[in-house]
Scaffold this motif. Structure first.
Motif, PDB file in Angstrom:
ATOM      1  N   ASN A  65       2.144  -2.149   4.009  1.00  0.00           N
ATOM      2  CA  ASN A  65       2.562  -0.685   4.261  1.00  0.00           C
ATOM      3  C   ASN A  65       3.557  -0.086   4.362  1.00  0.00           C
ATOM      4  O   ASN A  65       4.141   0.757   4.899  1.00  0.00           O
ATOM      5  CB  ASN A  65       1.414   0.555   4.861  1.00  0.00           C
TER       6      ASN A  65
ATOM      7  N   TYR B 168      -4.861   4.554  -2.664  1.00  0.00           N
ATOM      8  CA  TYR B 168      -6.630   4.550  -2.529  1.00  0.00           C
ATOM      9  C   TYR B 168      -6.737   6.082  -3.671  1.00  0.00           C
ATOM     10  O   TYR B 168      -5.608   7.212  -3.010  1.00  0.00           O
ATOM     11  CB  TYR B 168      -6.316   4.705  -0.750  1.00  0.00           C
TER      12      TYR B 168
ATOM     13  N   GLU C  68      -7.799  -5.775  -2.267  1.00  0.00           N
ATOM     14  CA  GLU C  68      -6.527  -6.857  -2.310  1.00  0.00           C
ATOM     15  C   GLU C  68      -6.270  -8.090  -2.952  1.00  0.00           C
ATOM     16  O   GLU C  68      -5.313  -8.553  -3.400  1.00  0.00           O
ATOM     17  CB  GLU C  68      -6.403  -6.498  -0.482  1.00  0.00           C
TER      18      GLU C  68
ATOM     19  N   TRP D  16       0.354  -0.778  -0.099  1.00  0.00           N
ATOM     20  CA  TRP D  16       0.000  -0.034  -0.127  1.00  0.00           C
ATOM     21  C   TRP D  16       0.883   1.214   0.044  1.00  0.00           C
ATOM     22  O   TRP D  16       1.368   0.613   0.848  1.00  0.00           O
ATOM     23  CB  TRP D  16      -0.862  -0.017   0.981  1.00  0.00           C
TER      24      TRP D  16
END
Length: 439
Positions: free
Chosen positions: A69, A83, A352, A45
């Protein structure tokens, strides 16, 4: 005799070779760094807003991926997740590795990140999940809890029941919005419609009514609460104008009235008629040249039970409540929708896993394009009297033009494939805007 010696020599050589191979392999095994080993494909991420530590191994059908992340894992990853609402123009993982699949999750309209609408930006992504039916993981009907919610009579109120309230006008209309500055000119249109009809407005925008005390707290995060649905279901109509008019961008504003058995007065997605339960399930603002014409039709409809109920066949036609085959197919095949509380059913979990399976199973020779997000650069708004424009449309047009310029700069930076920072990006944006080089 000579032949026997030759066999012995050959056998001894084979044994020596075998022992050498075993020794080398055992040495490699003993010295292997297990901390660097992994049977899982890794996805990272890329978001500064994820301030917490996130590092999970997720089972996605027959495939397994490690999702984190931790940015230092980027060299080991095969996919990078973004995102949309949190993307920053100076924060992208470049230089970009050849193995990296870029995947975008963006369910919102372009008001948050206007550069996303542009092909120059989208063509750098392999995988998308947006409201567009053309994205890899479409979210077009995400705000419809289920087909059963459309046909259920849990919140259905009969025409007679909706007409019994003497203190309400015949065309009882609810409006509940707290976002008062939209690309679609929503508040401007409702304000004009209020000249001809009484509208009960409960949100921050044009508020003239208060919700019951039990509903005032945090109703924005409980848009499908049974108490709220029961309260609103007594109205005949509910204004359902999206904050932006993009193909397939359909929110709870459309689905919630249908779930309640209330007729939506809709403006937004130009493809909305592809998704309504039946050929006549809503009243569309675009079918009227101005608010006054819509008001005249609503008054007529509100006093005619047969005509009114013709819009509610998804509640009243028990044999064939939903005739739209596209919608029925979508309800069976869609990967995500609100209200699913089963394990792994959240939007982020679904995204995901979709990317995990894509990275493992799909050849990466097709990139995204503008259809994967599909929003017009020129803001589309509802028609007002005398061809007036909504008060803020010029500001939104300017914002989208800046977004177009941002996308072109990002495209050039991505193609250059060398690192850059926010200061580099802002300097280039300022230079182009000062020289009128954005268009």
């Amino acid at each position: 005799m000579r032949l026997g010696w030759r066999y012995c020599i050959a056998l001894a050589a084979m044994v020596a070779i075998w022992l050498a191979v075993v020794f080398l392999l055992s040495d490699k095994i003993m010295n292997y760094d297990h901390s660097k080993s992994s049977d899982h494909v890794e996805l990272v991420w890329w978001s500064r807003d994820m301030s917490w530590n996130y590092d999970e191994v997720r089972q996605c059908g027959i495939n397994t991926c490690r999702i984190t992340n931790k940015r230092h894992r980027l060299p080991m990853s095969r996919g990078v997740l973004f995102y949309g609402s949190n993307m920053k123009t100076g924060d992208f993982p470049v230089p970009r590795g050849k193995q990296h699949v870029w995947a975008l999750l963006h369910e919102e309209s372009p008001r948050n990140t206007p550069f996303v609408s542009n092909d120059e930006f989208l063509r750098h992504f392999h995988f998308t999940s947006t409201f567009s039916r053309f994205s890899n993981m479409p979210l077009t009907t995400q705000y419809l809890p289920s087909g059963q919610a459309l046909t259920s009579k849990d919140y259905h109120v009969s025409f007679a029941g909706k007409s019994k309230w003497a203190f309400r006008p015949s065309a009882s209309i609810a409006f509940m919005q707290s976002d008062c500055d939209t690309m679609s000119g929503r508040e401007d249109y409702v304000k004009e419609l209020m000249k001809y009809l009484t509208i009960d407005s409960y949100g921050s925008c044009l508020r003239n009514k208060d919700l019951p005390e039990s509903l005032k707290n945090d109703y924005l995060n409980n848009l499908y609460s049974p108490e709220l649905l029961r309260f609103l279901s007594e109205y005949k109509f509910m204004i359902a104008i999206e904050n932006a008019a993009c193909p397939d961008y359909i929110t709870e504003k459309f689905w919630r009235p249908l779930v309640m058995g209330v007729i939506p007065i809709y403006f937004g997605s130009p493809t909305i008629k592809d998704w309504q339960p039946n050929n006549k399930s809503a009243i569309f603002v675009e079918d009227f040249t101005h608010p006054r014409g819509l008001a005249n039709y609503l008054n007529e409809l509100a006093d005619n039970q047969t005509l009114y109920d013709s819009y509610r066949q998804h509640k009243l036609n028990w044999r064939n409540p939903i005739s739209n085959k596209k919608l029925l197919h979508n309800l069976v095949t869609r990967q995500y929708h609100i209200g699913d509380s089963s394990p792994g059913a959240s939007l982020f979990d679904k995204f995901e896993c979709s990317v995990c399976n894509y990275v493992i199973n799909t050849a990466r020779n097709v990139m995204a394009n503008s259809r994967h997000y599909n929003c017009p650069l020129e803001p589309v708004y509802a028609h007002l009297e005398d061809k007036k424009m909504p008060r803020n449309v010029a500001d939104w047009r300017s914002m989208m033009e800046v977004g177009q310029c941002q996308a072109k700069i990002l495209d050039e930076f991505f193609r250059r494939n060398s690192s850059f920072h926010e200061a580099d990006f802002e300097a280039e944006l300022t230079r182009r805007m000062d020289r009128n080089q954005c268009k």
